[in-house]
Design an enzyme around this catalytic site. Structure first.
Site, short mmCIF file in Angstrom:
data_model
loop_
_atom_site.label_atom_id
_atom_site.label_comp_id
_atom_site.label_asym_id
_atom_site.label_seq_id
_atom_site.Cartn_x
_atom_site.Cartn_y
_atom_site.Cartn_z
N HIS A 1 4.19 1.77 1.85
CA HIS A 1 2.92 1.95 1.87
C HIS A 1 2.13 2.33 3.28
CE1 HIS A 1 2.79 2.08 -2.35
NE2 HIS A 1 3.50 0.75 -2.37
N GLU B 1 9.84 -4.66 -10.63
CA GLU B 1 8.37 -4.22 -10.65
C GLU B 1 7.97 -3.58 -12.15
OE1 GLU B 1 6.86 -2.43 -6.63
OE2 GLU B 1 9.02 -1.86 -6.85
N ASP C 1 2.61 -3.72 -9.68
CA ASP C 1 3.10 -2.54 -10.25
C ASP C 1 3.52 -3.04 -11.56
OD1 ASP C 1 2.84 -0.60 -8.45
OD2 ASP C 1 4.66 -0.85 -7.48
#
Length: 261
Positions: free
Chosen positions: A47, A150, A176
């Site tokens: 990210h 996740e 998530d």
């Protein structure tokens, strides 16, 4: 500073490491985080706007300051895993592992033969640029592989994932996970917390360590008390932003107080 191999440390049930995600690729931040008392930083290649080429400097800064440096990858291809490990990181955090096959593929890509199929180049930083004679042995013994669970598929396959040889810890991504449970953006929802507790209990029975993202110090303390070996608290950007806002608010409050006198 010589650090105990991370893989060895994560195998110890008494280990309690505190890390944070690094999204700003500056060695000064790594050093500041080390000075603040963090044990590790997780460089976020998934990210954060960070390139593999920036890893060597960040790793050098971390090791010089006495903290572990891990990298969270955006993909799990063998070339990507090998390239990141060549930079000298202490471990990799691999996202969206949903089956035992995913976990086996990840471990295979991260270990040299005979434990895996990682490609060897002795001239990379991790090998001391051909100066580390025992590199093959120490890399397999020391580098940690953390697989992220996740979503619902990963939860369903958790016991099979935990049973894969070479998985050093399962890293829980509650943000998530909350979305996969129909509670997007609510990692502290009671349903999500219950799922995480169940997951940690099952991992403890399997003898596998747990890593987890913790949005707040309160969450980090909770999961560390529950046995998490790697609690990754917030992120550099979040903590910096909170500090900036707190400082400016304090200034505004002081000015307001002064005008009222």
């Amino acid at each position: 500073m010589t650090l105990r191999p991370l893989r060895e440390l994560l195998a110890d049930p008494t280990t309690r490491l505190t890390a944070t995600f690094l999204l700003i690729p500056r060695l000064e931040l790594v050093e500041l985080l080390a000075d603040a008392g963090f044990d590790a930083v997780v460089v976020d290649l998934e990210h954060g706007p960070i390139a593999v080429a920036e890893l060597p400097g960040l790793v050098a800064a971390g090791h010089g300051a006495g903290v572990y440096v891990l990298a969270r990858l955006g993909e799990r291809t063998p070339a990507t895993i090998g390239g990141v490990l060549d930079s000298g990181v202490d471990g990799v955090v691999l996202p969206h592992v949903e089956s035992a096959d995913d976990a086996r593929d990840a471990v295979d890509a991260a270990r040299f033969p005979p434990d895996g199929s990682r490609s060897l180049n002795p001239y990379v930083r991790a090998a001391g640029y051909d100066a580390a004679e025992s590199f093959l042995t120490t890399a397999n013994a020391g580098l940690a592989v953390l697989v992220m669970v996740e979503g619902k598929d990963g939860l369903a396959a958790l016991d099979d994932i935990a049973a894969v040889a070479g998985v050093d810890a399962v890293f829980v991504g509650p943000v998530d996970l909350s979305a996969s449970l129909g509670l997007p953006g609510e990692p502290e929802h009671p349903v999500v917390l219950e799922k995480v507790r169940d997951l940690m209990d099952r991992l403890a029975l399997a003898g596998v360590g747990t890593g987890i993202y913790c949005p707040t110090p309160q969450a980090a303390a909770r999961w560390q008390r529950a046995g998490a070996r790697l609690a990754t608290l917030s992120a550099d950007i979040a903590m910096a932003g909170a500090g900036f806002r707190r400082t400016v608010k304090e200034l505004h409050d002081l000015n307001t107080e002064g005008r009222s006198r």
